[in-house]
Design an enzyme around this catalytic site. Sequence first.
Site, PDB file in Angstrom:
ATOM      1  N   GLU A  33       1.214  -1.305  -9.966  1.00 29.89           N
ATOM      2  CA  GLU A  33       1.625  -1.504  -8.569  1.00 29.89           C
ATOM      3  C   GLU A  33       2.003  -0.180  -7.906  1.00 29.89           C
ATOM      4  O   GLU A  33       1.721   0.022  -6.733  1.00 29.89           O
ATOM      5  CB  GLU A  33       2.795  -2.499  -8.480  1.00 29.89           C
ATOM      6  N   TYR A 116       8.346  -5.234  -2.308  1.00 27.13           N
ATOM      7  CA  TYR A 116       7.012  -5.674  -2.711  1.00 27.13           C
ATOM      8  C   TYR A 116       6.830  -5.520  -4.220  1.00 27.13           C
ATOM      9  O   TYR A 116       6.411  -6.455  -4.912  1.00 27.13           O
ATOM     10  CB  TYR A 116       5.926  -4.892  -1.962  1.00 27.13           C
ATOM     11  N   ASP A 134       3.083  -7.136   1.109  1.00 31.15           N
ATOM     12  CA  ASP A 134       2.600  -5.795   1.464  1.00 31.15           C
ATOM     13  C   ASP A 134       1.726  -5.920   2.713  1.00 31.15           C
ATOM     14  O   ASP A 134       1.718  -6.968   3.372  1.00 31.15           O
ATOM     15  CB  ASP A 134       1.810  -5.189   0.288  1.00 31.15           C
TER      16      ASP A 134
END
Length: 351
Positions: A33, A116, A134
Site C-alpha cells: 500500500e 486509507y 483513496d
Amino acid sequence: MKIAALLLDWYDKNARDLPWRRDKDPYKIWVSEIMLQQTRVEAVKDYYERWIARFPTPGELARASEQEVLTYWQGLGYYSRARNLLAGVREVCADYGGSMPEEKEQVRALPGVGDYTAGAILSIAYNRRVPAVDGNVLRIFSRLFCLEEDILKAPAKRAVYRLVQEQIDRDRPGDFNQALMDLGAMICVPQRPRCPECPVRELCLAYERGVQEVLPVRSPKKAPAKVRLAAALLEQDGRYLICQRPAAGLLAGMWEFPSVELKDALPEADQLRNWLQSVFLLEVRVMEAEKQLIHTFSHRQWHMTFYRCRLLSAAPELPDKARWFSLNDGDRLPWAGPHHNVAVALRGNKE
Ligand code: SF4
C-alpha cells in the site's frame, strides 16, 4: 441487490492477480500500500517482489540501514514513504513484538500510515470493517451517489467515508475494499468510465443522470513552481564529485551531482562556477551543457542543466557529505531521482 453484493460477485470473477494478494500478511499489505501511493500497479510489482525477497519480515527490514532501504526504493520516488515505512516497522518491532497491531488507533499512529492505509491493512489482514478511502473510492462514490461537492475538500471526503462505512460488507470487508480498488482501476476509471461493464451500474445515480463524465467535481490543482538548477559533472581520475542532500526536505539524504538553484541574472555557467568555489573551494571551468532534464514533483518542477566541468587546480579536502565516486558503484547509493538517470547515462557512455 446492495452495492456490496454486486461488487463482491464481480470481484470473485474479475479480481486482479497481484503479488501482495497471495497471502494476508499485514506487513506485506503495508509495504504494497505504501508503494502504491502515487505509483502505478505495474510499476510497483517488481519493486515489491525485490523488496520482499530482501526484507521478507518486519524484523529483516527493521535491522536494515536507511541507506540500504533507500537503495531498494530507488526509482519509486517520494522517498519519505520509505523512511516512514522503516521507522514504522522499527516501532512495530520495538512496541508490538514484530506483529502488526490490530487496533485502528495503533495502526494509524505508525509513521506514514494514514486512514486509507490503516483501513486497507485492517480490513484485508484482519477482516475488520474499516473503510479504505483513496482517490479511486472518492471518485466511485461521488459518481454512485452523484455528489456535487469538491471531492478534494474535507466535507466531501467525510461524506464518502460515511457512505463506505454504511456499504462495506459485514463478512468480507477486505474483499469489499479490494473490489473498489479494482473497480476504480478497471471500470470506473477517471476518464470515460466503462459503465456498460460496471457491476453497480443499476445503482449508480451519475449513470442514471448521464453525468458520470463530469464527476467527481475537483478544484483545479496549482501548477508546480518552476525551479531552475545547474548541476556539475566534475570528473577526476574516473570518479565524479557527488554530494548528499540535507537530512530533511525534498529527497532528503539522497545523493546527487552538486547542483545550485539559479536565482540571479548572471549566466548559468558563472553561477555554477561561483557556487562550486564557495561551497567546495574548487577552481573549475564550466564547459558545455551535457544534458537537460525536467523533473516534476507534486509542488515543484526542476528544470536542470548538467554541465561538464574541468578542475583547474588540485582539489582540496571535500566537506562532509561530499565525495568522489565511481559510477560503476552507482547502484549502491540512493540517488536523487533525475541524477540517477544521468549517472546511468554516463556509465552507459563508458561501457
Ligand atoms: S456506472 Fe459508471 S460511473 Fe457509475 S460506478 Fe459504474 S463505472 Fe462508475
